[in-house]
Each structure stands twice: as C-alpha cells, then as structure tokens.
Design a protein around this motif. Structure first.
Motif, PDB file in Angstrom:
ATOM      1  N   PRO A   1      61.231  40.106  41.126  1.00 21.23           N
ATOM      2  CA  PRO A   1      59.998  40.833  40.794  1.00 21.23           C
ATOM      3  C   PRO A   1      59.098  40.019  39.869  1.00 21.23           C
ATOM      4  O   PRO A   1      59.585  39.339  38.980  1.00 21.23           O
ATOM      5  N   PHE A   2      57.799  40.081  40.111  1.00 24.25           N
ATOM      6  CA  PHE A   2      56.850  39.380  39.243  1.00 24.25           C
ATOM      7  C   PHE A   2      55.687  40.322  38.919  1.00 24.25           C
ATOM      8  O   PHE A   2      55.484  41.317  39.607  1.00 24.25           O
ATOM      9  N   VAL A   3      54.961  39.971  37.867  1.00 30.44           N
ATOM     10  CA  VAL A   3      53.886  40.854  37.404  1.00 30.44           C
ATOM     11  C   VAL A   3      52.535  40.336  37.872  1.00 30.44           C
ATOM     12  O   VAL A   3      52.191  39.170  37.645  1.00 30.44           O
ATOM     13  N   VAL A   4      51.783  41.177  38.565  1.00 32.87           N
ATOM     14  CA  VAL A   4      50.392  40.895  38.915  1.00 32.87           C
ATOM     15  C   VAL A   4      49.536  41.793  38.033  1.00 32.87           C
ATOM     16  O   VAL A   4      49.758  43.007  37.977  1.00 32.87           O
ATOM     17  N   ALA A   5      48.599  41.187  37.333  1.00 32.66           N
ATOM     18  CA  ALA A   5      47.817  41.966  36.371  1.00 32.66           C
ATOM     19  C   ALA A   5      46.325  41.836  36.620  1.00 32.66           C
ATOM     20  O   ALA A   5      45.852  40.815  37.119  1.00 32.66           O
ATOM     21  N   ASN A   6      45.612  42.901  36.289  1.00 29.27           N
ATOM     22  CA  ASN A   6      44.150  42.832  36.197  1.00 29.27           C
ATOM     23  C   ASN A   6      43.840  42.414  34.761  1.00 29.27           C
ATOM     24  O   ASN A   6      44.152  43.144  33.823  1.00 29.27           O
ATOM     25  N   LEU A   7      43.250  41.240  34.600  1.00 31.07           N
ATOM     26  CA  LEU A   7      43.007  40.685  33.270  1.00 31.07           C
ATOM     27  C   LEU A   7      41.515  40.569  33.003  1.00 31.07           C
ATOM     28  O   LEU A   7      40.746  40.251  33.915  1.00 31.07           O
TER      29      LEU A   7
ATOM     30  N   PHE B   1      46.208  48.566  44.647  1.00 31.81           N
ATOM     31  CA  PHE B   1      46.046  49.925  44.129  1.00 31.81           C
ATOM     32  C   PHE B   1      47.061  50.310  43.046  1.00 31.81           C
ATOM     33  O   PHE B   1      46.803  51.220  42.259  1.00 31.81           O
ATOM     34  N   ALA B   2      48.214  49.605  43.003  1.00 34.81           N
ATOM     35  CA  ALA B   2      49.240  49.979  42.020  1.00 34.81           C
ATOM     36  C   ALA B   2      48.731  49.934  40.573  1.00 34.81           C
ATOM     37  O   ALA B   2      48.985  50.857  39.796  1.00 34.81           O
ATOM     38  N   PRO B   3      47.990  48.875  40.158  1.00 36.65           N
ATOM     39  CA  PRO B   3      47.494  48.875  38.776  1.00 36.65           C
ATOM     40  C   PRO B   3      46.543  50.040  38.492  1.00 36.65           C
ATOM     41  O   PRO B   3      46.495  50.550  37.369  1.00 36.65           O
ATOM     42  N   ILE B   4      45.803  50.461  39.492  1.00 29.54           N
ATOM     43  CA  ILE B   4      44.861  51.569  39.306  1.00 29.54           C
ATOM     44  C   ILE B   4      45.656  52.870  39.107  1.00 29.54           C
ATOM     45  O   ILE B   4      45.330  53.708  38.263  1.00 29.54           O
ATOM     46  N   ILE B   5      46.731  52.994  39.881  1.00 29.93           N
ATOM     47  CA  ILE B   5      47.600  54.163  39.735  1.00 29.93           C
ATOM     48  C   ILE B   5      48.235  54.172  38.342  1.00 29.93           C
ATOM     49  O   ILE B   5      48.309  55.209  37.680  1.00 29.93           O
ATOM     50  N   ARG B   6      48.648  52.996  37.891  1.00 26.01           N
ATOM     51  CA  ARG B   6      49.245  52.919  36.555  1.00 26.01           C
ATOM     52  C   ARG B   6      48.258  53.391  35.494  1.00 26.01           C
ATOM     53  O   ARG B   6      48.622  54.105  34.551  1.00 26.01           O
ATOM     54  N   GLU B   7      47.002  52.997  35.649  1.00 29.72           N
ATOM     55  CA  GLU B   7      45.987  53.426  34.691  1.00 29.72           C
ATOM     56  C   GLU B   7      45.799  54.948  34.758  1.00 29.72           C
ATOM     57  O   GLU B   7      45.613  55.613  33.736  1.00 29.72           O
ATOM     58  N   TYR B   8      45.882  55.522  35.978  1.00 29.16           N
ATOM     59  CA  TYR B   8      45.792  56.985  36.087  1.00 29.16           C
ATOM     60  C   TYR B   8      46.944  57.654  35.332  1.00 29.16           C
ATOM     61  O   TYR B   8      46.754  58.635  34.604  1.00 29.16           O
TER      62      TYR B   8
END
Lengths: 171, 387, 353
Positions: free
Chosen positions: A95-101, B143-150
């Motif tokens: 598993p790796f982390v993809v982030a919105n930065l 979409f997963a990061p957006i769900i996390r923010e929700y």
C-alpha cells in the motif's frame, strides 16, 4: 454450425495510434522550469489565486494567466488515500499513499505520492516537503520529485489549507 | 414556453461483465427495440435519435453514431451524439427531451451504452501525459481523498459506506437486469472485502458492465398512442464547473447544489425528502450516497449519513425516501448508460412499472447523474401526474 | 417557435500546427473575440454553453473537459458537449433556446488534429468489426466516391480542379486561410495523382484551431444592440453507414436536411459548404440544387483550411458575417460528419431587415 462451445464471440484487434502530444504553452513552461528544479505556478490577474501546475487559464475566471510565481517545495496535505492495488507499469509497491497536496503560496492542490511515513499516521493538514530525484535524472516531468515526505512542523488548521503564503507556516 | 413531454417507453439490456453474445450494434439495438416495444411503437414512429456514451476510447470506435446509424433505424433522420463524461447518460436524456420540449419533434428515441469489455477502460483513461505523475489509480484513487474529507467534516462513522454497499446490492437483487446479484450480502462481507483506496473497499465500488439503456420521449399530443402510463417530465437541469479551481468545494460541489435547486424549482419541489417519493442517484462509490443526500438537499450539511444509517433510503427497511431501488450504479455500471439508467429507473417508478423494486404509489421521482471530477451534473424530475 | 439570431462569430487562423498551444489556449482567444463583439465579459453572461470536439483527434479521453477551464464557469454554468463538429452544438443550443430554457448561447469547436495522423485516426470511425480492421483511411474512401462521380459522368477532373482553383482564389480574401493563391486549372491538372483519382490539391488542408459563436433570441440581440442574422432554418440528417448501400454520387441526407431547413424558400446568394474534398462540393451543390446565381464558398471554404470539429460552425459563421455586414440578405451553410458525407447539417440564414 459449429458447436456453441467453439463459437467465437470476439477477437483481439489491437489499435495503435501514435500522437505527438503537446502539453500547452503554460504547462510547457512549467515543465521547462521543473527540469531546472524550480516549481513555477501562475497567478490569475483577476482573482490573484496561484495555480500549479498551470494550464494557461484561471478556470474560475476564464482569463489567461501569465504572471509566473516561483513556489517552494513545501506544502500541506489537503486529503489523501492509501492505495492497496498496484499501478500498471509502476514499481511502487502497495500500500502507498496518494495525496492531494497544496504548495505554500499556491491555492490549488495537485496529486503526488507521500512516503517515508507510517501510512496510518498520514493526516489532513500535515506538513510535507518534496524529495527530489538526483539532479542528473531530472527531465521535463513532475516525477523529478520522487515523492513528498512529512516534515517536523505543526499541522495547518483545515480552514487555512490552500491559503498559506509562499513563506509557509511562519509567514 | 416549452412543450410538455413524457417518457412513453423504456428499454434496457441485461447488465453484465461481458455481453459476448452481441456486437456493439446488437447491444444498442436490444435496448432500442425493448423501448419501442414498451412504447407500442415501430421504427417509423421515431423522428430522431439522440445517442450518448462516455469516451470513444472505451470501445475504440470514433464517433460511433456513424456506425450505429443502421442499428438504430436512423437512415434519413437526425442523429445527435452527446458526450459529457460520466454524466452523459443523464445529459443525453435531457438533450433528447429538448428535441420534444422545443416543439421541434413529436417523438424521439434516445440510447446510451457502454461495452467496456471490448476495450480496456482503465487504459483508455490513463494515456500518459507528461505534466502529471503517473498515479492512475483509477476513479477510486481520485474520489477516495474527497470521501475522506467528507468523513472528517461530517464525523460520520466508518461503516456508513458499508451500509450503502449492502443496501444497494439488496435493492439490486430485486432487479433481474442488475449486473451484481448479491441477495445474501452482509455488512461483514463488505467490511472484509479488500481495501482498494482507503477508505474505499472493493465491495464499496461499482462494477464494470456492458449494457445499454433507451427511452422514447413523446410530445403531449402523442402520449396517448403508447399503452403504458407516461412519466411526465416535470423539470430538467444541467450544470458544469471546472475540474479544479481555487476554493472549489469538491465534497459538496456548487454545480450539484445549483442543478438541484433549478430542477426542484421547475417541479415545484420545496422539500425534496418530503415531496419526492424516491430517487435514482449516481452513486458509484458507497460514500457518495450520504454526500449527495446533502448536496441534493435531502439532509442538512453533515447529516446525510444519518438518513442512510436510519434506513431512510432503504426499500427493505421501509425508508421514507428510497434511493436507488434498482440497485444503482453500485450494482450495474455501463458508464455511458449509467446516467440514463438513473433517469429511466426514476421514470419506471412513477409509471408504476418497476417490478419487484417498485416503491408503492410512487408519483414523483428524481433522476441524477454526475461526471468528470464530480463537476458535470444532469438531473430530471418525472411525475405520474401531468403538470 | 422562438426566432434565433446569430450575433457573433470568430475563428482562429488555420494553422498547419498549433505548436505548443493546448485546448484552452486555442479556445480562449476566440471566446474573448465573440465576447467583445456583443460586449459581454465571459460565459457567465450567456444562458447556455455547448461545444464540439473529438477525443481521438487529440489522443486523450475527455479532451473537452479542459475546454471548460476557458469559460470562467464559477459560479457553475449550463453546459453541454457533442462529440461532433460544433455545428451540432449550435443545433443543440437552438433547441435549448426554442424550449425557453435559454435566451442566449455560446458555442465553440476546437481540435488539434496535427497531434496524430488524421486520415488514419478517422479510419477507426468505421464499423469496428468489418471496416476498421482494414484501416481504410478517409482519403481513400473519398477517392472511391470521386471515382464513382467521374465514372457517372456527373463531373470531370477539370470540374474538380475548378473547385480547387476558385476556392484558393477566394481564400485570398480570407485572413485566416492556411492555403490561398492564384492557380490555374491546367496547373492543378498537371499535378501528380495522390490517391487516384484525387490529387493532393483535391484534399482540403487540415488545420488546428478553434471557432466560437454566440446566438440568442431576437429580443436579446436588440438588447445587445448588435447586427445579427436570423437563423431561419436548421436541420440535419444521417444516412446508412454501409457505403455499398448508398448512391455515393448524391447526398440524400443533404437533400432531406435542405428541404426541412427551407433552402428552397428563397434565393441563395451565398452557400458555405463543408466539402473536405473537391468532388464533394460538386455533390453538395447538386443536392442543394444551387444555381449559377449562388456564390459557393466565397471564404475559400475548407480549402482555405479545414478546422476539424469547427469547420461546420465556421461555415455558418461565414454566412453570418456577410449578412451582418449587409453584403447579402440570404445564405446557406452546411456541415458534414462521417465518411463520404454520411451526415449533413444545413442551415439557412437571413437578414433581419
């Protein structure tokens, strides 16, 4: 009639088309700068928001962006996901982390990898910095930055993510 | 003022991973013929065809309306091809409706499809481009990061998505056309399914399906020529916003809120939870149910998950506002058709023709589709009663 | 039914290669130009936006999504897209205005087809089971059609060369032309065959670029206080994909669309036809029953430069320009899509006065 078991319902018919892709004037400028190790965004003349990577327009105002803004390689985690499936043709092991930065001084996030951290400790608001490839490997590409890693700075309150000045947390 | 229009025929195909028994033309024709039969009409009764699908790269056929002309009986008629990303099924229905509502046509056929098994959709979406890192973890990765923010904002418990995943599959088990048939699915089974894009598990994501959906839309004066009850089109709306801009609320996009407000105003809806009997909403990842409950005004900000957890959206639990009784996108996802299936299933409900997933006495229903980075929205409200 | 007015049009230069520019950078100057023509600020000032483009020409899925970045779509706008020439975006917008859901609409089309090999790319538009695997390119298909036309005696190679010579000459007055000049029919006929019976000159030069237009209700046009042309008729028809079942020397779908659009209801002073190959102009002129008193493609047509996904809209724009300038009172514009003129749109434009 052939046996139904032998009936052919499809054949492989690969289609190969070759394109000479151009990114656009603004992205090309961005890629030229990143080859030099510089992160260069563009500021909207109307709303003053800074976009990186720039696409040549402010999508909100619908006007061309021209003013270049040099940005630091520090930023903040806006959100993230832990990916458990491999990406085709990519050596990164899940598993790796993809982030919105969001970089300091920028008003919009982009997607990149987050590493050198416990996946379970990644959080929204976390401070991060780019880990660059060796200079001799730099090309016209966003992956001159190998990934971002957490740095020892206090988290950014959610309301301030995407609003920090280029000077960062202390600005 | 616009001409009154109604859905008088609906046709769908079986949704499944691979429809190896038909060509692309055979697939769209199957849905079209079913719609014509449902409407009690012949090909000659149709004046124009409006076709929609997601990117051509999904099948590798450029502008397929050209090739599908014959299968859709369109020789000598107008044919329009719509493409608005994942919302296209809904947008296509709206463009088809505008043919009639503008007074330009009396009766049109609209068809959407996707035959994902004929190409590699993941590949089609990820042709390498130099200015982004190659992290094409699929739509789920986006979409997963957006769900996390929700989840952060709402403080929703972590099992909300699991509950939606179970609920929509139980709905889907009532719908013989649904791709996934999981009548015995449990919360535990979803929870134990592989985590793909944390917090999204395998069973919290939509399948990849082949399938097509078609509708016949007629002007008021011709509605009586079709035998079944019509679904009157009571409101139509679409909205778009850019994929990214500074300050964009990706969790609760303004385009969705504005689109809903527009379609409700046309349909005279002031309280969607009270005024609507059911809704077919584009939920490709389980968490989008609570997010859209808020975006569409069924619940206050941060409260959508409470409706889900209370069973308000479940047909099986006797909820007051069942969502996705057909099983939704979580049960069948032929991308280009998925939006139209929402619109068509809303129409089936108000026609009283939804079989085992019928909401008893449904009179007013919402059909919803979204696409791109949750930036393109299309919605309609259909009713059993003429406005 | 609501009358539709065309109030603004702009197109880019027809460039062999648009260089580094991306979609947004191609579109934005044309949008700014049409905004300026009616005195508005951005897409927020119109009620509906519709665009035409084709993913495969750029080689990237969702090529049109980037186009939204050019619009200033915050707050969100009513917006749609056709995977067709923007002339069909115009058609969709006309329906929107007629149904009373918009008083004005912005349309644009764009392509950067120089990224790929267009004739080969478009071969994948054909029936995917029988034809596409043969990789029959668009030029070869057009050549089959030209051969039929020549053999039927309806046109000669000299007629085709005359189309090219006249188009290039007309293009001398077109500031956006990629190709223009004085060349004699004999000079053209002396050139080598390219894909027999077509010479290179018989194939319109493909170009990168964009075009934009604004349409509205007549009331809105008066409010803006700008010259306008009435779109008195618009219709489009498709015909069978099976080339063997069509009479390729005629364009039945053009005839049907022309009748429905009301071409025959008045004189046609100018006809702007989207004929990517010289013989197709001859077929179209016959299908539209144009007489000697009609000036065909005074802009040079697509022989000045074929802006993929925008050339159809540009034909409408060219007729609009002449009416708005008071040069003519009535004209016809045509757009095409698909192999060998499979799908055709016909619009009739008239002076308002």
């Amino acid at each position: 009639m052939a046996d139904t078991a032998d009936t052919i319902t499809g054949i492989e018919c690969p289609v190969y088309l070759q394109y000479h892709f151009t990114a656009g004037r603004a992205p090309a400028r961005f890629l030229t700068r990143i080859k030099e190790g510089v992160l260069s965004g563009q500021r909207c003349p109307r709303c003053s928001n800074v976009y990186i990577p720039p696409r040549g327009s402010c999508p909100a105002c619908g006007v061309p962006t021209e003013e270049e803004v040099e940005l630091p390689d520090k930023g903040t985690v806006q959100s993230f996901t832990v990916v458990a499936i491999p990406i085709p043709n990519n050596p990164i092991k899940p598993p790796f982390v993809v982030a919105n930065l969001v970089l300091d001084g920028a008003n919009i996030s982009f997607i990149h990898l987050l590493s050198e951290c416990e996946n379970s400790e990644v959080r929204i608001g976390q401070r991060v910095q780019a880990v660059w490839k060796p200079r001799e490997e730099w090309g016209y590409a966003m992956d001159n930055i190998r990934y971002f890693r957490p740095i020892d700075e206090p988290d950014v309150p959610v309301a301030q993510i995407g609003k920090l000045p280029v000077t960062g947390r202390e600005g | 003022m616009s001409t009154l229009a109604a859905v008088v025929g609906i046709g769908q195909t079986q949704y499944k991973t691979r429809r190896g028994d038909v060509s692309i033309a055979g697939l769209v024709r199957e849905a079209a013929v079913n719609a014509l039969q449902d409407a009690g009409l012949e090909w000659d009764d149709i004046e124009a065809v409006i076709l929609g699908k997601a990117p051509d790269m999904f099948e590798g056929v450029i502008m397929p309306e050209s090739y599908l002309t014959d299968a859709l009986g369109c020789n000598g008629k107008p044919m329009l091809r719509v493409h608005t990303a994942g919302s296209v099924g809904g947008s296509t229905a709206l463009v088809a409706a505008s043919h009639v509502q503008s007074g330009s046509f009396k009766r049109v056929l609209t068809v959407t499809f996707e035959k994902q098994s004929e190409s590699n959709a993941m590949w089609a979406l990820s042709t390498p481009q130099p200015f982004s890192v190659h992290l094409n973890a699929g739509a789920g990765g986006y979409f997963a990061p957006i769900i996390r923010e929700y989840m952060r904002r709402s403080g929703a418990p972590r099992d909300v998505g699991i509950k939606v995943a179970v609920k929509d599959r139980l709905h889907g088990a009532r719908n013989p056309l649904a791709h996934l048939q999981l009548p015995n699915i449990t919360m535990q089974e979803v929870e134990e399914s592989m985590m793909l894009w944390d917090p999204l598990r395998f069973l919290e994501a939509c399948p990849s399906s082949d399938g097509a959906c078609a509708m016949v839309i007629a002007a008021e004066e011709l509605v009586h020529e079709s035998p079944k009850p019509p679904a009157w089109i009571r409101g139509v709306a679409m909205r778009s916003e850019p994929t990214m801009y500074a300050g964009r609320d990706e969790v609760n996009p303004q385009a969705g809120r504005d689109c809903a407000a527009d379609v409700y105003r046309q349909a005279g809806i002031t309280d969607p939870r009270r005024d609507l009997d059911c809704a077919e909403v584009y939920v490709p990842f389980s968490w989008y149910e609570p997010m859209w409950l808020e975006n569409l005004g069924f619940a206050a900000q941060g409260e959508g998950w409470k409706l889900t957890m209370a069973g308000a959206t479940s047909l099986d639990e006797g909820g007051d506002i069942p969502w996705n009784c057909s099983g939704g996108v979580l049960s069948s996802n032929p991308i280009g058709a998925s939006g139209m299936i929402r619109f068509a299933e809303a129409a089936r409900q108000v026609r009283g023709d939804a079989g085992a997933h019928q909401v008893p006495g449904a009179k007013l229903a919402l059909g919803h589709a979204y696409g791109g980075g949750a930036q393109f929205f299309a919605m309609w409200v259909v009713g059993a009663d003429k406005p | 039914m609501q009358q539709i007015a065309i109030v603004a049009f702009s197109q880019s230069d027809c460039l062999a290669r648009a260089g580094a520019a991306n979609e947004v950078e191609l579109i934005m100057p044309q949008l700014q130009a049409v905004y300026a023509q009616v005195g508005i600020d951005n897409a927020q000032d119109v009620d509906f936006v519709c665009s035409g483009s084709c993913d495969y020409l750029q080689g990237a899925a969702f090529a049109f999504v980037a186009g939204v970045d050019a619009l200033g779509a915050v707050p969100p706008i009513k917006e749609s897209h056709v995977e067709m020439d923007a002339a069909w975006a115009l058609y969709e917008a006309v329906l929107k205005i007629r149904m009373g859901h918009a008083d004005s609409a912005l349309l644009y089309g764009f392509a950067k087809s120089s990224s790929g090999e267009l004739p080969i790319v478009l071969s994948q538009q054909l029936d995917p089971y029988y034809l596409a695997p043969l990789w029959v390119d668009t030029v070869s298909l057009a050549a089959l059609q030209a051969r039929l036309l020549l053999e039927s005696g309806l046109a000669s190679e000299r007629d085709m060369a005359e189309v090219v010579a006249r188009s290039r000459r007309n293009a001398l007055d077109n500031p956006h032309a990629r190709l223009s000049g004085s060349v004699s029919v004999d000079e053209l006929l002396a050139e080598d065959l390219f894909v027999s019976p077509l010479r290179r000159a018989d194939c319109a030069p493909v170009a990168d670029g964009a075009a934009a237009m604004i349409i509205c209700t007549v009331e809105k046009a008066r409010e803006w206080g700008v010259p306008y042309a009435l779109l008195s008729g618009i219709d489009h028809r498709i015909e069978t994909h099976n080339l063997g079942m069509r009479d390729l020397t005629d364009s039945v779908s053009t005839r049907l669309a022309a009748r429905a659009a009301g071409v025959e209801d008045g004189p046609v002073e100018v006809a702007e036809l989207y004929a990517p190959f010289s013989h197709q102009e001859i077929i179209l002129s016959r299908a539209l029953e144009l007489g000697d008193d009609t000036r065909v493609n005074p802009s040079g047509g697509v022989f000045a430069g074929n802006l993929m996904m925008a050339s159809g809209l540009s034909r409408v724009g060219e007729v609009f320009r002449r009416i708005a300038a008071g040069e003519i009172r009535r004209g016809v514009a045509h757009a095409t899509s698909g192999p060998c003129l499979q799908h055709n749109l016909v619009a009739v434009l008239e002076s308002a006065s």
